[in-house]
Design a protein around this motif. Structure first.
Motif, PDB file in Angstrom:
ATOM      1  N   UNK A  42       0.834  -1.185   0.000  1.00 11.38           N
ATOM      2  CA  UNK A  42       0.000   0.000   0.000  1.00 11.38           C
ATOM      3  C   UNK A  42       0.878   1.248   0.000  1.00 11.38           C
ATOM      4  N   UNK A  43       0.592   2.138  -0.884  1.00  6.43           N
ATOM      5  CA  UNK A  43       1.315   3.402  -0.995  1.00  6.43           C
ATOM      6  C   UNK A  43       0.647   4.441  -0.091  1.00  6.43           C
ATOM      7  N   UNK A  44       1.411   5.083   0.802  1.00  3.18           N
ATOM      8  CA  UNK A  44       0.812   6.132   1.643  1.00  3.18           C
ATOM      9  C   UNK A  44       0.225   7.252   0.793  1.00  3.18           C
ATOM     10  N   UNK A  45      -0.909   7.747   1.202  1.00  4.94           N
ATOM     11  CA  UNK A  45      -1.599   8.825   0.498  1.00  4.94           C
ATOM     12  C   UNK A  45      -1.458  10.116   1.301  1.00  4.94           C
ATOM     13  N   UNK A  46      -1.931  11.213   0.721  1.00  6.16           N
ATOM     14  CA  UNK A  46      -1.927  12.468   1.468  1.00  6.16           C
ATOM     15  C   UNK A  46      -2.702  12.309   2.769  1.00  6.16           C
ATOM     16  N   UNK A  47      -3.826  11.607   2.712  1.00 11.14           N
ATOM     17  CA  UNK A  47      -4.643  11.393   3.907  1.00 11.14           C
ATOM     18  C   UNK A  47      -3.863  10.621   4.963  1.00 11.14           C
ATOM     19  N   UNK A  48      -3.244   9.528   4.568  1.00  5.66           N
ATOM     20  CA  UNK A  48      -2.513   8.712   5.537  1.00  5.66           C
ATOM     21  C   UNK A  48      -1.329   9.482   6.120  1.00  5.66           C
ATOM     22  N   UNK A  49      -0.629  10.239   5.285  1.00  2.58           N
ATOM     23  CA  UNK A  49       0.495  11.038   5.769  1.00  2.58           C
ATOM     24  C   UNK A  49       0.031  12.125   6.727  1.00  2.58           C
ATOM     25  N   UNK A  50      -1.092  12.752   6.418  1.00  2.83           N
ATOM     26  CA  UNK A  50      -1.635  13.813   7.270  1.00  2.83           C
ATOM     27  C   UNK A  50      -2.036  13.275   8.627  1.00  2.83           C
ATOM     28  N   UNK A  91      -4.393   1.820  11.871  1.00  2.00           N
ATOM     29  CA  UNK A  91      -3.196   1.265  11.214  1.00  2.00           C
ATOM     30  C   UNK A  91      -3.370   1.211   9.705  1.00  2.00           C
ATOM     31  N   UNK A  92      -4.519   0.711   9.262  1.00  2.00           N
ATOM     32  CA  UNK A  92      -4.755   0.599   7.818  1.00  2.00           C
ATOM     33  C   UNK A  92      -4.806   1.968   7.150  1.00  2.00           C
ATOM     34  N   UNK A  93      -5.403   2.938   7.804  1.00  2.00           N
ATOM     35  CA  UNK A  93      -5.465   4.285   7.240  1.00  2.00           C
ATOM     36  C   UNK A  93      -4.046   4.841   7.082  1.00  2.00           C
ATOM     37  N   UNK A  94      -3.237   4.715   8.120  1.00  2.00           N
ATOM     38  CA  UNK A  94      -1.870   5.249   8.056  1.00  2.00           C
ATOM     39  C   UNK A  94      -1.002   4.500   7.046  1.00  2.00           C
ATOM     40  N   UNK A  95      -1.343   3.253   6.751  1.00  2.00           N
ATOM     41  CA  UNK A  95      -0.586   2.480   5.770  1.00  2.00           C
ATOM     42  C   UNK A  95      -1.056   2.740   4.344  1.00  2.00           C
ATOM     43  N   UNK A  96      -2.113   3.524   4.178  1.00  2.00           N
ATOM     44  CA  UNK A  96      -2.566   3.898   2.850  1.00  2.00           C
ATOM     45  C   UNK A  96      -3.588   2.969   2.230  1.00  2.00           C
TER      46      UNK A  96
END
Length: 70
Positions: A1-9, A36-41
């Motif tokens: 999974x590639x981190x997204x702007x949302x996950x990075x924020x 965890x899943x949100x932060x992992x993208x």
């Protein structure tokens, strides 16, 4: 999974306030797995839960045009 702007924020906000993923999940009333899943993208997340987490930090999701690929 590639981190997204949302996950990075979300990860940056969590770290800014000195919280672990577990602390954030408890304080925001969400499951640890979700955080965890949100932060992992993860690309498929329930929008109501995303909004609940963002609201905890006084943030909101907004629609914006896609950036054009050059």
């Amino acid at each position: 999974m590639e981190p997204t702007n949302l996950s990075k924020t979300v990860k940056a906000l969590r770290k800014k306030y000195g919280m672990t993923q577990e602390e954030l999940s408890l304080k925001a009333g969400l499951g640890l797995r979700f955080v965890r899943e949100l932060e992992q993208g993860k690309t498929t997340l329930r929008l109501d839960k995303v909004n609940k987490l963002l609201d905890f930090f006084n943030y909101e999701m907004v629609a914006s045009p896609k950036k054009s690929e050059s």
